[in-house]
Enzyme design. Structure first.
Site, PDB file in Angstrom:
ATOM      1  N   THR A 138       0.818  -1.227   0.000  1.00 48.89           N
ATOM      2  CA  THR A 138       0.000   0.000   0.000  1.00 48.89           C
ATOM      3  C   THR A 138       0.849   1.274   0.000  1.00 48.89           C
ATOM      4  O   THR A 138       1.889   1.344   0.675  1.00 48.89           O
ATOM      5  CB  THR A 138      -0.923  -0.021   1.233  1.00 48.89           C
ATOM      6  OG1 THR A 138      -1.645  -1.252   1.217  1.00 48.89           O
ATOM      7  CG2 THR A 138      -1.901   1.132   1.219  1.00 48.89           C
ATOM      8  N   GLY A 143      -4.094   1.949  -2.873  1.00 44.00           N
ATOM      9  CA  GLY A 143      -4.611   1.067  -1.832  1.00 44.00           C
ATOM     10  C   GLY A 143      -5.265  -0.113  -2.505  1.00 44.00           C
ATOM     11  O   GLY A 143      -4.603  -1.094  -2.888  1.00 44.00           O
ATOM     12  N   ASP A 256      -4.274 -15.689  -3.368  1.00 41.02           N
ATOM     13  CA  ASP A 256      -5.134 -16.875  -3.368  1.00 41.02           C
ATOM     14  C   ASP A 256      -4.829 -17.753  -2.151  1.00 41.02           C
ATOM     15  O   ASP A 256      -5.680 -18.509  -1.693  1.00 41.02           O
ATOM     16  CB  ASP A 256      -4.945 -17.693  -4.648  1.00 41.02           C
ATOM     17  CG  ASP A 256      -5.357 -16.904  -5.882  1.00 41.02           C
ATOM     18  OD1 ASP A 256      -6.040 -15.870  -5.717  1.00 41.02           O
ATOM     19  OD2 ASP A 256      -4.982 -17.302  -6.998  1.00 41.02           O
ATOM     20  N   SER A 332      -9.027 -18.739  -6.872  1.00 43.52           N
ATOM     21  CA  SER A 332      -9.163 -17.269  -6.748  1.00 43.52           C
ATOM     22  C   SER A 332     -10.584 -16.887  -6.357  1.00 43.52           C
ATOM     23  O   SER A 332     -10.798 -16.054  -5.474  1.00 43.52           O
ATOM     24  CB  SER A 332      -8.850 -16.577  -8.072  1.00 43.52           C
ATOM     25  OG  SER A 332      -7.506 -16.668  -8.335  1.00 43.52           O
ATOM     26  N   GLU A 382      -5.717  -7.041   2.932  1.00 42.08           N
ATOM     27  CA  GLU A 382      -5.698  -8.144   1.940  1.00 42.08           C
ATOM     28  C   GLU A 382      -6.886  -8.014   0.979  1.00 42.08           C
ATOM     29  O   GLU A 382      -7.405  -9.023   0.497  1.00 42.08           O
ATOM     30  CB  GLU A 382      -5.733  -9.512   2.619  1.00 42.08           C
ATOM     31  CG  GLU A 382      -4.493  -9.891   3.382  1.00 42.08           C
ATOM     32  CD  GLU A 382      -3.319 -10.253   2.495  1.00 42.08           C
ATOM     33  OE1 GLU A 382      -2.307  -9.512   2.560  1.00 42.08           O
ATOM     34  OE2 GLU A 382      -3.389 -11.221   1.736  1.00 42.08           O
ATOM     35  N   GLN A 386     -15.455  -4.660  -0.559  1.00 40.23           N
ATOM     36  CA  GLN A 386     -15.920  -4.252  -1.895  1.00 40.23           C
ATOM     37  C   GLN A 386     -15.031  -4.843  -2.988  1.00 40.23           C
ATOM     38  O   GLN A 386     -15.530  -5.261  -4.038  1.00 40.23           O
ATOM     39  CB  GLN A 386     -15.915  -2.715  -2.004  1.00 40.23           C
ATOM     40  CG  GLN A 386     -16.945  -2.003  -1.145  1.00 40.23           C
ATOM     41  CD  GLN A 386     -16.534  -1.875   0.324  1.00 40.23           C
ATOM     42  OE1 GLN A 386     -15.445  -2.269   0.725  1.00 40.23           O
ATOM     43  NE2 GLN A 386     -17.421  -1.345   1.141  1.00 40.23           N
TER      44      GLN A 386
HETATM   45  C1  LIG Z   1      -4.254  -1.859  10.300  1.00 41.82           C
HETATM   46  C2  LIG Z   1      -3.906  -1.977   8.849  1.00 41.82           C
HETATM   47  C3  LIG Z   1      -2.912  -2.855   8.476  1.00 41.82           C
HETATM   48  C4  LIG Z   1      -2.537  -2.956   7.125  1.00 41.82           C
HETATM   49  N1  LIG Z   1      -1.493  -3.784   6.788  1.00 41.82           N
HETATM   50  C5  LIG Z   1      -1.030  -3.749   5.509  1.00 41.82           C
HETATM   51  C6  LIG Z   1       0.171  -4.460   5.157  1.00 41.82           C
HETATM   52  O1  LIG Z   1       0.785  -5.186   5.962  1.00 41.82           O
HETATM   53  N2  LIG Z   1       0.649  -4.314   3.897  1.00 41.82           N
HETATM   54  C7  LIG Z   1       0.031  -3.528   2.975  1.00 41.82           C
HETATM   55  O2  LIG Z   1       0.520  -3.428   1.853  1.00 41.82           O
HETATM   56  N3  LIG Z   1      -1.129  -2.873   3.259  1.00 41.82           N
HETATM   57  C8  LIG Z   1      -1.659  -2.955   4.501  1.00 41.82           C
HETATM   58  N4  LIG Z   1      -2.797  -2.258   4.828  1.00 41.82           N
HETATM   59  C9  LIG Z   1      -3.465  -1.457   3.801  1.00 41.82           C
HETATM   60  C10 LIG Z   1      -4.764  -2.067   3.342  1.00 41.82           C
HETATM   61  O3  LIG Z   1      -4.519  -3.227   2.589  1.00 41.82           O
HETATM   62  C11 LIG Z   1      -5.511  -0.973   2.560  1.00 41.82           C
HETATM   63  O4  LIG Z   1      -5.964  -0.049   3.528  1.00 41.82           O
HETATM   64  C12 LIG Z   1      -6.635  -1.517   1.740  1.00 41.82           C
HETATM   65  O5  LIG Z   1      -6.134  -2.219   0.653  1.00 41.82           O
HETATM   66  C13 LIG Z   1      -7.540  -0.406   1.214  1.00 41.82           C
HETATM   67  O6  LIG Z   1      -6.814   0.604   0.604  1.00 41.82           O
HETATM   68  P1  LIG Z   1      -7.053   2.150   0.992  1.00 41.82           P
HETATM   69  O7  LIG Z   1      -6.994   2.245   2.481  1.00 41.82           O
HETATM   70  O8  LIG Z   1      -6.123   2.984   0.194  1.00 41.82           O
HETATM   71  O9  LIG Z   1      -8.548   2.436   0.561  1.00 41.82           O
HETATM   72  P2  LIG Z   1      -9.087   2.797  -0.897  1.00 41.82           P
HETATM   73  O10 LIG Z   1      -8.542   1.880  -1.908  1.00 41.82           O
HETATM   74  O11 LIG Z   1      -8.889   4.267  -1.112  1.00 41.82           O
HETATM   75  O12 LIG Z   1     -10.633   2.475  -0.709  1.00 41.82           O
HETATM   76  C14 LIG Z   1     -11.517   3.315   0.046  1.00 41.82           C
HETATM   77  C15 LIG Z   1     -12.892   2.678  -0.021  1.00 41.82           C
HETATM   78  O13 LIG Z   1     -13.353   2.608  -1.393  1.00 41.82           O
HETATM   79  C16 LIG Z   1     -13.667   1.256  -1.734  1.00 41.82           C
HETATM   80  N5  LIG Z   1     -13.262   0.994  -3.113  1.00 41.82           N
HETATM   81  C17 LIG Z   1     -12.050   1.216  -3.679  1.00 41.82           C
HETATM   82  N6  LIG Z   1     -12.054   0.852  -4.972  1.00 41.82           N
HETATM   83  C18 LIG Z   1     -13.298   0.385  -5.236  1.00 41.82           C
HETATM   84  C19 LIG Z   1     -13.941  -0.150  -6.404  1.00 41.82           C
HETATM   85  N7  LIG Z   1     -13.275  -0.294  -7.540  1.00 41.82           N
HETATM   86  N8  LIG Z   1     -15.225  -0.528  -6.295  1.00 41.82           N
HETATM   87  C20 LIG Z   1     -15.917  -0.409  -5.140  1.00 41.82           C
HETATM   88  N9  LIG Z   1     -15.362   0.096  -4.001  1.00 41.82           N
HETATM   89  C21 LIG Z   1     -14.085   0.485  -4.052  1.00 41.82           C
HETATM   90  C22 LIG Z   1     -12.874   0.398  -0.775  1.00 41.82           C
HETATM   91  O14 LIG Z   1     -13.454  -0.877  -0.594  1.00 41.82           O
HETATM   92  C23 LIG Z   1     -12.925   1.230   0.491  1.00 41.82           C
HETATM   93  O15 LIG Z   1     -14.134   1.001   1.161  1.00 41.82           O
HETATM   94  C24 LIG Z   1      -3.217  -2.192   6.149  1.00 41.82           C
HETATM   95  C25 LIG Z   1      -4.256  -1.328   6.537  1.00 41.82           C
HETATM   96  C26 LIG Z   1      -4.598  -1.209   7.859  1.00 41.82           C
HETATM   97  C27 LIG Z   1      -5.700  -0.255   8.233  1.00 41.82           C
END
Ligand SMILES: Cc1cc2nc3c(=O)[nH]c(=O)nc-3n(C[C@H](O)[C@H](O)[C@H](O)COP(=O)(O)OP(=O)(O)OC[C@H]3O[C@@H](n4cnc5c(N)ncnc54)[C@H](O)[C@@H]3O)c2cc1C
Length: 405
Positions: A138, A143, A256, A332, A382, A386
């Site tokens: 991330t 994200g 997966d 998957s 992970e 959504q």
């Molecule tokens: C405590 C914690 C630990 C974490 N640990 C790790 C880690 O070890 N390694 C790592 O790489 N990441 C990690 N993450 C990051 C996590 O994987 C991301 O927060 C997650 O993938 C969502 O990305 P974002 O926060 O940028 O949200 P965004 O991608 O900006 O999404 C915001 C909202 O929009 C929705 N959304 C986005 N795109 C779409 C779409 N196309 N259709 C419908 N809805 C959509 C999402 O579901 C979400 O509800 C961690 C996060 C937290 C909070």
């Protein structure tokens, strides 16, 4: 045919994991919820014990590191294979029943090992296998859409030079290694994304801050800057060739195997909520009678039975996804279904258990309120709820990620 009994060869593993969950995780649960960035030293001793058991073969494949395509086992007489994916899942369910925050910060159990196990060469397995490895995908601008990552990797002589920003890295400050996703060439899109193993003490990997969070406070979550961070070219996992048709599929396949594990964590937390709620209801004189229809028993009892059946559905989907990985069946679709179902169901169950137990459930005297905070992350990282539904829809409708966004 899937046999839903716990395989006999894993009974010892499950009972050991349950003992650890009870004696070490539960007893330190509240302590590290309150001491957010405190290092849980109790786990170091545990890691040493687990290493010993792994060497003796007692716990083989019991953590995220062992998962892969049916690693470590031959099919039985019925052609059924129960290997590292099922073993890891069963172990993680028990440990998450104890405390999922502590599980996520357990030495040498980071999800980065799943990426290493999936694509590492023999030499890389020797160098990195068994080490505590976090996963850094991330970024501030990437994200859910992990193909949008901007961290670059440029080959200079025998080294890759990494530059960029990584946020929300679970166990990032504590792990020995961090598997960093970076692009070899931003003009080539997802096909150019590769993962690189970076040692935590690399001077180019700069810790920016540790997050304060709603739940899983025992687990540290780190933000990093990569500034001319040099790693040997041998630290690239997989092939350095950019193949427009394959590249991203390779790194995505790790999910997966790991998504059923995260689903399993949700199953474990939800089971903890259900068990404690049953005890509290029993203490309050509420009888749960499985022979009576919902309208013929008190509301709390019928609510409990409804939650339990939802939990069972999530558990079976999760077992199916892990079993398919062990039996080399493409999973998957099932991995995303399991993650979506388990993440949503467990979050729902945790909050409903708090509600059913009323003020007792909401207070700090019980762990229910903590579990209700901890569980939400399992529906988020992970791949969010959504995103899992999007993947399921793409698979069922036969659409590509470009066709259905
Ligand atoms: C405590 C914690 C630990 C974490 N640990 C790790 C880690 O070890 N390694 C790592 O790489 N990441 C990690 N993450 C990051 C996590 O994987 C991301 O927060 C997650 O993938 C969502 O990305 P974002 O926060 O940028 O949200 P965004 O991608 O900006 O999404 C915001 C909202 O929009 C929705 N959304 C986005 N795109 C779409 C779409 N196309 N259709 C419908 N809805 C959509 C999402 O579901 C979400 O509800 C961690 C996060 C937290 C909070």
């Amino acid at each position: 045919m899937i046999n839903l009994e716990t395989p006999r060869k894993f009974e010892f593993l499950v009972s050991q994991a349950h003992q650890v969950a009870t004696e070490i995780f539960r007893s330190n649960s509240r302590k590290y919820d309150r001491d957010e960035h405190g290092y849980p030293r109790e786990l170091d001793m545990l890691a040493a014990v687990i290493d010993g058991m792994n060497e003796g073969g007692a716990l083989s494949g019991a953590g995220a590191g062992g998962v892969g395509e049916g690693n470590g086992s031959k099919p039985g007489r019925d052609g059924n294979r129960n290997a590292s994916n099922i073993a890891s899942l069963l172990g993680l369910i028990e440990l998450s029943w104890g405390d999922v925050g502590l599980l996520l910060t357990m030495p040498r159990q980071g999800l980065g090992q799943a990426a290493i196990a999936a694509v590492a060469s023999e030499d890389q397995l020797k160098r990195f296998g068994g080490k505590w490895a976090a996963m850094a995908i991330t970024e501030p601008e990437a994200g859910s859409d992990s193909a949008a990552i901007r961290t670059t990797a440029t080959l200079e002589g025998d080294e890759y030079v990494l530059n960029g920003e990584k946020i929300f890295v679970t166990a990032g400050d504590r792990a020995e290694l961090i598997v960093v996703w970076a692009t070899l060439d931003r003009t080539q899109g997802r096909a150019a994304i590769r993962s690189f193993v970076v040692e935590r003490d690399n001077p180019g990997l700069i810790l920016e801050r540790l997050e304060h969070k709603l739940g899983i406070r025992a687990s540290d979550t780190a933000d990093f800057r990569l500034e001319n961070c040099r790693v040997s070219r041998d630290n690239l996992l997989g092939s350095p060739e950019i193949e427009p048709k394959r590249g991203f599929a390779g790194v995505m396949q790790t999910f997966d195997n790991t998504r059923p594990l995260v689903a399993g964590m949700a199953i474990g937390v939800a089971r903890a909520c259900l068990e404690r709620t049953r005890e509290l209801l029993t203490d309050a004189g509420v009888e749960i009678d499985y022979d009576l229809p919902p309208h013929a028993q008190v509301a709390a009892a019928s609510e409990f039975i409804a939650m339990e059946s939802d939990w069972e559905a999530a558990r079976l989907l999760t077992m199916q996804a892990a079993w398919m990985a062990d039996n080399k069946k493409p999973n998957s679709l099932q991995a995303s279904m399991a993650k979506a179902k388990a993440g949503r169901t467990a979050t729902d169950i945790a909050l409903r258990c708090v509600a059913v137990c009323g003020s007792i459930g909401y207070g700090e005297g019980e762990l229910l309120e903590k579990w209700a905070r901890d569980v939400k992350i399992l529906d988020l990282f992970e791949g969010t709820q959504q995103i899992q539904l999007l993947i399921v829809a793409r698979q069922l409708l036969g659409k590509t990620s470009a066709e259905l966004k």
